[in-house]
Design a protein around this motif. Structure first.
Motif, PDB file in Angstrom:
ATOM      1  N   GLY A  93       0.837  -1.196   0.000  1.00  8.33           N
ATOM      2  CA  GLY A  93       0.000   0.000   0.000  1.00  8.33           C
ATOM      3  C   GLY A  93       0.875   1.250   0.000  1.00  8.33           C
ATOM      4  N   PRO A  94       0.594   2.179   0.884  1.00  8.79           N
ATOM      5  CA  PRO A  94       1.386   3.410   0.910  1.00  8.79           C
ATOM      6  C   PRO A  94       2.690   3.283   1.705  1.00  8.79           C
ATOM      7  CG  PRO A  94      -0.362   3.551   2.530  1.00  8.79           C
ATOM      8  CD  PRO A  94      -0.553   2.231   1.819  1.00  8.79           C
ATOM      9  N   TYR A  95       3.007   2.079   2.216  1.00 15.45           N
ATOM     10  CA  TYR A  95       4.164   1.906   3.083  1.00 15.45           C
ATOM     11  C   TYR A  95       5.329   1.227   2.361  1.00 15.45           C
ATOM     12  CZ  TYR A  95       0.911   2.886   6.915  1.00 15.45           C
ATOM     13  OH  TYR A  95      -0.012   3.477   7.749  1.00 15.45           O
ATOM     14  N   ALA A  96       6.522   1.705   2.646  1.00 21.90           N
ATOM     15  CA  ALA A  96       7.766   1.032   2.239  1.00 21.90           C
ATOM     16  C   ALA A  96       8.562   0.792   3.509  1.00 21.90           C
ATOM     17  CB  ALA A  96       8.556   1.897   1.261  1.00 21.90           C
ATOM     18  N   PHE A  97       9.153  -0.406   3.648  1.00 22.07           N
ATOM     19  CA  PHE A  97       9.846  -0.737   4.900  1.00 22.07           C
ATOM     20  C   PHE A  97      11.136  -1.498   4.620  1.00 22.07           C
ATOM     21  CE2 PHE A  97       6.211  -3.502   4.033  1.00 22.07           C
ATOM     22  CZ  PHE A  97       6.843  -4.706   3.789  1.00 22.07           C
ATOM     23  N   GLU A  98      12.015  -1.476   5.610  1.00 17.83           N
ATOM     24  CA  GLU A  98      13.301  -2.174   5.507  1.00 17.83           C
ATOM     25  C   GLU A  98      13.700  -2.701   6.878  1.00 17.83           C
ATOM     26  OE1 GLU A  98      17.248  -1.124   3.161  1.00 17.83           O
ATOM     27  OE2 GLU A  98      17.219  -0.064   5.091  1.00 17.83           O
ATOM     28  N   TRP A  99      14.108  -3.968   6.900  1.00 20.12           N
ATOM     29  CA  TRP A  99      14.622  -4.595   8.117  1.00 20.12           C
ATOM     30  C   TRP A  99      16.149  -4.683   8.032  1.00 20.12           C
ATOM     31  CZ3 TRP A  99      12.067  -5.877  12.466  1.00 20.12           C
ATOM     32  CH2 TRP A  99      10.690  -6.075  12.416  1.00 20.12           C
ATOM     33  N   GLU A 100      16.796  -4.451   9.156  1.00 21.43           N
ATOM     34  CA  GLU A 100      18.229  -4.709   9.311  1.00 21.43           C
ATOM     35  C   GLU A 100      18.429  -5.568  10.550  1.00 21.43           C
ATOM     36  OE1 GLU A 100      20.442  -0.842   7.254  1.00 21.43           O
ATOM     37  OE2 GLU A 100      20.662  -1.258   9.408  1.00 21.43           O
ATOM     38  N   LEU A 101      19.086  -6.712  10.359  1.00 25.77           N
ATOM     39  CA  LEU A 101      19.352  -7.632  11.463  1.00 25.77           C
ATOM     40  C   LEU A 101      20.858  -7.812  11.609  1.00 25.77           C
ATOM     41  CD1 LEU A 101      16.321  -8.206  11.011  1.00 25.77           C
ATOM     42  CD2 LEU A 101      16.810 -10.634  11.375  1.00 25.77           C
ATOM     43  N   LYS A 102      21.336  -7.690  12.824  1.00 29.05           N
ATOM     44  CA  LYS A 102      22.753  -7.902  13.109  1.00 29.05           C
ATOM     45  C   LYS A 102      22.870  -8.750  14.370  1.00 29.05           C
ATOM     46  CE  LYS A 102      25.242  -4.705  15.087  1.00 29.05           C
ATOM     47  NZ  LYS A 102      26.030  -3.476  15.378  1.00 29.05           N
ATOM     48  N   SER A 103      23.695  -9.797  14.318  1.00 29.84           N
ATOM     49  CA  SER A 103      23.861 -10.645  15.494  1.00 29.84           C
ATOM     50  C   SER A 103      25.323 -10.678  15.929  1.00 29.84           C
ATOM     51  CB  SER A 103      23.372 -12.077  15.211  1.00 29.84           C
ATOM     52  OG  SER A 103      24.188 -12.712  14.247  1.00 29.84           O
ATOM     53  N   VAL A 104      25.520 -10.742  17.237  1.00 31.01           N
ATOM     54  CA  VAL A 104      26.857 -10.773  17.831  1.00 31.01           C
ATOM     55  C   VAL A 104      26.902 -11.866  18.890  1.00 31.01           C
ATOM     56  CG1 VAL A 104      27.308  -8.321  17.393  1.00 31.01           C
ATOM     57  CG2 VAL A 104      26.211  -9.009  19.538  1.00 31.01           C
TER      58      VAL A 104
ATOM     59  N   GLU B 102      -5.166  -1.076   5.162  1.00 34.42           N
ATOM     60  CA  GLU B 102      -3.819  -0.887   4.623  1.00 34.42           C
ATOM     61  C   GLU B 102      -2.763  -1.141   5.683  1.00 34.42           C
ATOM     62  OE1 GLU B 102      -4.585   2.482   1.117  1.00 34.42           O
ATOM     63  OE2 GLU B 102      -3.819   3.075   3.100  1.00 34.42           O
ATOM     64  N   ASP B 103      -3.011  -0.665   6.896  1.00 35.08           N
ATOM     65  CA  ASP B 103      -2.054  -0.868   7.991  1.00 35.08           C
ATOM     66  C   ASP B 103      -1.879  -2.354   8.305  1.00 35.08           C
ATOM     67  OD1 ASP B 103      -1.856   1.828   8.070  1.00 35.08           O
ATOM     68  OD2 ASP B 103      -2.846   2.091  10.019  1.00 35.08           O
ATOM     69  N   LYS B 104      -2.993  -3.077   8.333  1.00 30.52           N
ATOM     70  CA  LYS B 104      -2.944  -4.505   8.637  1.00 30.52           C
ATOM     71  C   LYS B 104      -2.160  -5.259   7.568  1.00 30.52           C
ATOM     72  CE  LYS B 104      -5.901  -8.449   9.785  1.00 30.52           C
ATOM     73  NZ  LYS B 104      -7.307  -8.908   9.973  1.00 30.52           N
ATOM     74  N   ALA B 105      -2.409  -4.923   6.310  1.00 30.86           N
ATOM     75  CA  ALA B 105      -1.705  -5.578   5.204  1.00 30.86           C
ATOM     76  C   ALA B 105      -0.218  -5.243   5.238  1.00 30.86           C
ATOM     77  CB  ALA B 105      -2.312  -5.152   3.872  1.00 30.86           C
ATOM     78  N   ALA B 106       0.117  -4.005   5.575  1.00 29.00           N
ATOM     79  CA  ALA B 106       1.518  -3.594   5.618  1.00 29.00           C
ATOM     80  C   ALA B 106       2.266  -4.321   6.727  1.00 29.00           C
ATOM     81  CB  ALA B 106       1.610  -2.086   5.816  1.00 29.00           C
ATOM     82  N   LYS B 107       1.622  -4.499   7.862  1.00 26.78           N
ATOM     83  CA  LYS B 107       2.284  -5.195   8.973  1.00 26.78           C
ATOM     84  C   LYS B 107       2.481  -6.679   8.659  1.00 26.78           C
ATOM     85  CE  LYS B 107       0.710  -1.845  12.351  1.00 26.78           C
ATOM     86  NZ  LYS B 107      -0.247  -1.508  13.419  1.00 26.78           N
ATOM     87  N   ALA B 108       1.515  -7.253   7.955  1.00 24.87           N
ATOM     88  CA  ALA B 108       1.679  -8.656   7.533  1.00 24.87           C
ATOM     89  C   ALA B 108       2.839  -8.782   6.550  1.00 24.87           C
ATOM     90  CB  ALA B 108       0.386  -9.166   6.899  1.00 24.87           C
ATOM     91  N   ALA B 109       2.952  -7.815   5.637  1.00 22.61           N
ATOM     92  CA  ALA B 109       4.061  -7.841   4.681  1.00 22.61           C
ATOM     93  C   ALA B 109       5.395  -7.615   5.391  1.00 22.61           C
ATOM     94  CB  ALA B 109       3.848  -6.764   3.610  1.00 22.61           C
ATOM     95  N   ALA B 110       5.407  -6.757   6.402  1.00 19.99           N
ATOM     96  CA  ALA B 110       6.642  -6.520   7.162  1.00 19.99           C
ATOM     97  C   ALA B 110       7.044  -7.761   7.943  1.00 19.99           C
ATOM     98  CB  ALA B 110       6.439  -5.334   8.106  1.00 19.99           C
ATOM     99  N   ALA B 111       6.054  -8.505   8.445  1.00 17.64           N
ATOM    100  CA  ALA B 111       6.359  -9.755   9.151  1.00 17.64           C
ATOM    101  C   ALA B 111       6.997 -10.765   8.200  1.00 17.64           C
ATOM    102  CB  ALA B 111       5.075 -10.330   9.761  1.00 17.64           C
TER     103      ALA B 111
END
Length: 295
Positions: A17-28, A127-136
């Motif tokens: 929808g109107p959202y673009a997102f990016e995840w960054e994961l770093k492990s130590v 839209e918010d619900k769909a965006a959060k599902a896509a982010a998951a």
């Protein structure tokens, strides 16, 4: 299962929808498992899902997860807070009659905090619900990429650890074959020491000295330590080949290696054997340093 390192990095992105997102994961490296998240306001419900998923595939390491979200194709609007502006103008009018001051300008009034408000577009629940599902789903992908990177590093760590085991085995065999630990060599050294003592004084009992010499020879034997080192080598190789989250067990085994090698060095009464023991101790330290990176 493959060995896995505790260090790694992964990134994934997506849009809905109107959202673009990016995840960054770093492990130590860490003694246990911990997921530390930084989420934008309104997206906190993803935390429980992310911790559950990460806990299913990771057993050790601290993972830092950062989610950046931007809303596209939805411009913010600017409006003037009429009530705040009217109050400021009234106050300015009162002050104008009391002090000699320049009347406020338009840009000066608009610069006062609270006069201008930036209004974000109203969110749409669907839209918010769909965006959060896509982010998951994007988090799942980043997590899989992180696991893959940790496993690639784990393969390299396994090769290094195997090399260290080969080196420890070589040094253990060298200690086993050392001329200085042969019974005849030990007997000859003790005989020389006893002879020197007897020549310097007649106050020693030869029979008692002989008993003490036998006791010293027994204490100087490193047969048991070498046998345990060989057993530890076999266990380490088995765990490295089996893979999986064996970092803690290998770390404990490294401590056992260290204990046996230290005992060998303390019992040694031969220079060559001592040098071999010190070299083995150095390799054991290198082994343990690498083990600290394993899941």
């Amino acid at each position: 299962m493959a060995l896995s390192s505790m260090t790694g990095f992964a990134r994934s992105n997506g849009a809905s929808g109107p959202y673009a997102f990016e995840w960054e994961l770093k492990s130590v490296n860490a003694k246990g498992f911990d997921l530390r998240m930084r989420l934008p306001p309104g997206w906190d419900e993803l935390e429980a899902f992310a911790k559950k998923r990460a806990g299913e595939v990771l057993s050790r390491g601290t993972v830092y997860a950062n989610l950046n979200v931007k809303r596209t194709n939805a411009a913010s609007t600017v409006r003037i807070n009429e009530e705040v502006l009217a109050s400021i103008v009234r106050v300015a009018g009162v002050l104008a009659g009391k002090i000699d001051a320049v009347a406020p300008s338009i840009d000066g009034l608009l610069a006062i905090k609270g006069v201008i408000e930036v209004v974000e577009p109203e969110s749409n629940e669907a839209e918010d619900k769909a965006a959060k599902a896509a982010a998951a789903a994007a988090f799942d992908q980043a997590l899989l990429d992180l696991v893959e990177m940790r496993q690639r590093e784990g393969v390299m760590l396994g090769q290094v650890l195997s090399q260290r085991m080969d080196e420890i085995e070589r040094l253990a065999n060298k200690a086993e074959a050392a001329p200085g630990r042969k019974p005849d060599a030990i007997k000859a050294r003790l005989a020389e020491q006893i002879a020197a003592l007897l020549e310097s004084t007649d106050r020693f009992d030869p029979d008692r000295l002989n008993q003490e010499a036998l006791l010293i020879a027994a204490k100087a034997d490193i047969r048991e330590e070498l046998d345990r080192i060989v057993s530890h080598i076999a266990q380490a190789r088995e765990m490295i080949a089996k893979g999986g989250p064996v970092g803690r067990r290998l770390d404990f085994l490294a401590q056992e290696f260290h204990r046996e090698v230290n005992t060998c060095c303390s019992k040694s009464n031969d220079l060559e054997l001592t040098n071999t023991g010190l070299a083995m101790k150095n390799v054991v330290e290198q082994f343990r340093e690498q083990v600290q990176n394993l899941e």
